[in-house]
Design an enzyme around this catalytic site. Structure first.
Site, PDB file in Angstrom:
ATOM      1  CG  ASN A 213      97.576  64.174  26.649  1.00 44.89           C
ATOM      2  OD1 ASN A 213      98.297  65.588  26.886  1.00 44.89           O
ATOM      3  ND2 ASN A 213      98.540  63.906  25.943  1.00 44.89           N
ATOM      4  CG  ASP A 311     107.337  53.243  24.737  1.00 46.13           C
ATOM      5  OD1 ASP A 311     107.743  54.042  25.698  1.00 46.13           O
ATOM      6  OD2 ASP A 311     106.742  52.366  25.365  1.00 46.13           O
TER       7      ASP A 311
END
Ligand SMILES: Cc1cc2nc3c(=O)[nH]c(=O)nc-3n(C[C@H](O)[C@H](O)[C@H](O)COP(=O)(O)O)c2cc1C
Length: 408
Positions: A213, A311
């Site tokens: 990203n 996570d």
């Protein structure tokens, strides 16, 4: 950024080739908002002219203790009383020896001896040949001068003017600037170990390609630097970014979310604060091909399946140290809209005391940002400013919350 706004620095130059770097250091300090008064030894004037230093500092240079420009003829008193700090760069082996002995037979050493020792810090940037640097006399003198209250800023390593290679080079002007700016920051995180994750992750699908990203890592690197400036030990786990490591920060480079989790878990074992700024990929390709996936000429694109990544913030926030109140977790949320709602929801989901929201497209790759702090007390905005300024504000906010925080 005016990191030295309002500061008055006396920059002392002694006799060494590294004097050429002091011109740039002077320029950087002036650019950062400081007023700079240059004082040179006679030897230093052999290496760089007072004219250059006067032009860059915008003030006449002082060299002699018999300087009649001072009405009371005491430049050593007047110059040292005005200073917020005295920076000796370069500081010769000879000058360190003179400091140790409390010599005062010329202006710069006289001024160092006459400075109010509790109020005017003395920072020195040694510069010398590697044999001089490693000589027992220099090591002994350096230890003594530090015991007497001076702050030694370390040396660089590499090719030296004499043709030899090793330790003893003066730090680069930008490195010295980082140390000088850090010196003036309040030590609100002294004794803490701060773990920061920064940048994107890269999730490989084959040896050539992967998904990632737009995170540049700038916000996380600024926070790592600010935490270090505040006196913390800092571990920075960085995804693939092209940024210089902040001074004094331990950096661990990783690629994937799984690697970032492993590195963060290991560092978190004795960390007290965890700031999760990294833009971790939510998913990774379900399979990894050891060879490049080739076009087969059929016109069909390969179908990609994804697996959810661990996570990292949730894992550490639910870990034993966080539950026992030993690890204060700060999350970051990069959103494209509805920032307040998303930030509040993310804080609840992760069960963390502080969540920092920002708008992805307004932060990725930029040097400025604005932050939204969400905690039990509500929402507070840190308005748009350079990321380093925001990072220092955030560090102060974290430091203020640490003593009163109890895990939910
Ligand atoms: C070409 C040259 C380069 C020098 N470079 C250094 C140096 O990098 N570091 C150092 O400690 N001394 C160096 N010296 C020796 C100092 O200039 C010498 O010790 C001098 O007396 C220092 O004076 P000061 O401390 O009053 O400035 C060098 C000498 C010469 C001739």
């Amino acid at each position: 950024m005016q990191d030295l706004a309002g500061k008055h620095i006396v920059l002392g130059l002694t006799g060494g080739v590294a004097c050429y770097k002091s011109a740039e250091l002077c320029r950087l300090m002036v650019k950062a908002g400081a007023t700079v008064q240059v004082v040179m030894t006679e030897s230093a004037t052999q290496f760089i002219t007072p004219v250059t230093m006067q032009a860059l500092s915008g003030r006449p240079v002082y060299i002699s203790q018999w300087d009649v420009r001072e009405p009371n003829n005491m430049p050593h008193i007047n110059l040292s009383r005005e200073a917020d700090a005295i920076v000796l760069a370069p500081c010769s082996a000879d000058f360190i020896a003179r400091l140790v002995q409390g010599r005062s037979d010329e202006l710069l050493s006289l001024m160092c001896l006459a400075r109010p020792i509790d109020r005017v810090p003395l920072l020195l940037a040694p510069a010398m040949n590697r044999e001089m640097w490693s000589h027992p006399a220099t090591l002994r003198n350096l230890a003594q001068v530090q015991a007497d209250g001076a702050i030694a800023l370390g040396v660089g390593t590499g090719a030296q003017a004499c043709g030899e290679t090793g330790d003893g080079r003066m730090l680069e002007p930008a490195e010295l600037m980082e140390d000088i700016v850090a010196h003036f920051q309040p030590k609100v995180l002294a004794g803490q170990h701060v773990l920061v994750t920064a940048g994107p992750t890269f999730e490989a699908m084959d040896p050539i390609r992967g998904i990632t990203n737009h995170s540049s890592g700038k916000m996380g690197f600024a926070i790592a630097r600010a935490a270090r400036e505040a006196g913390a030990r800092v571990t920075l786990v960085a995804g693939p970014v092209h940024l210089a490591t902040p001074r004094g920060v331990k950096r661990i480079d990783v690629q994937s979310a799984q690697q970032m989790l492993a590195a963060a878990q290991s560092a978190a074992q004795d960390a007290n604060v965890f700031v999760a700024t990294a833009a971790v990929a939510d998913w990774r390709p379900a399979t990894h091909s050891n060879q490049k996936i080739k076009k087969d000429g059929s016109g069909r694109a390969p179908s990609l399946a994804f697996t959810e990544n661990p996570d990292i913030l949730l894992t550490l926030a639910q870990g034993e140290r966080a539950r026992r109140g030993q690890l204060y977790c700060v999350g970051f949320a990069a959103e494209s809209e509805n920032l307040v709602e998303h930030a509040k929801a993310k804080r609840e989901r992760k069960g963390i005391p502080l969540l920092v929201g920002n708008i992805g497209p307004l932060t990725f790759g930029q040097d400025h940002n604005s932050l939204l702090l969400v905690d039990d007390a509500g929402v507070r905005e840190l308005p748009r400013a350079p990321k380093q300024v925001l990072a220092r504000e955030l560090v102060a906010e974290i430091a203020a919350r640490l003593p009163v925080w109890k895990p939910a």
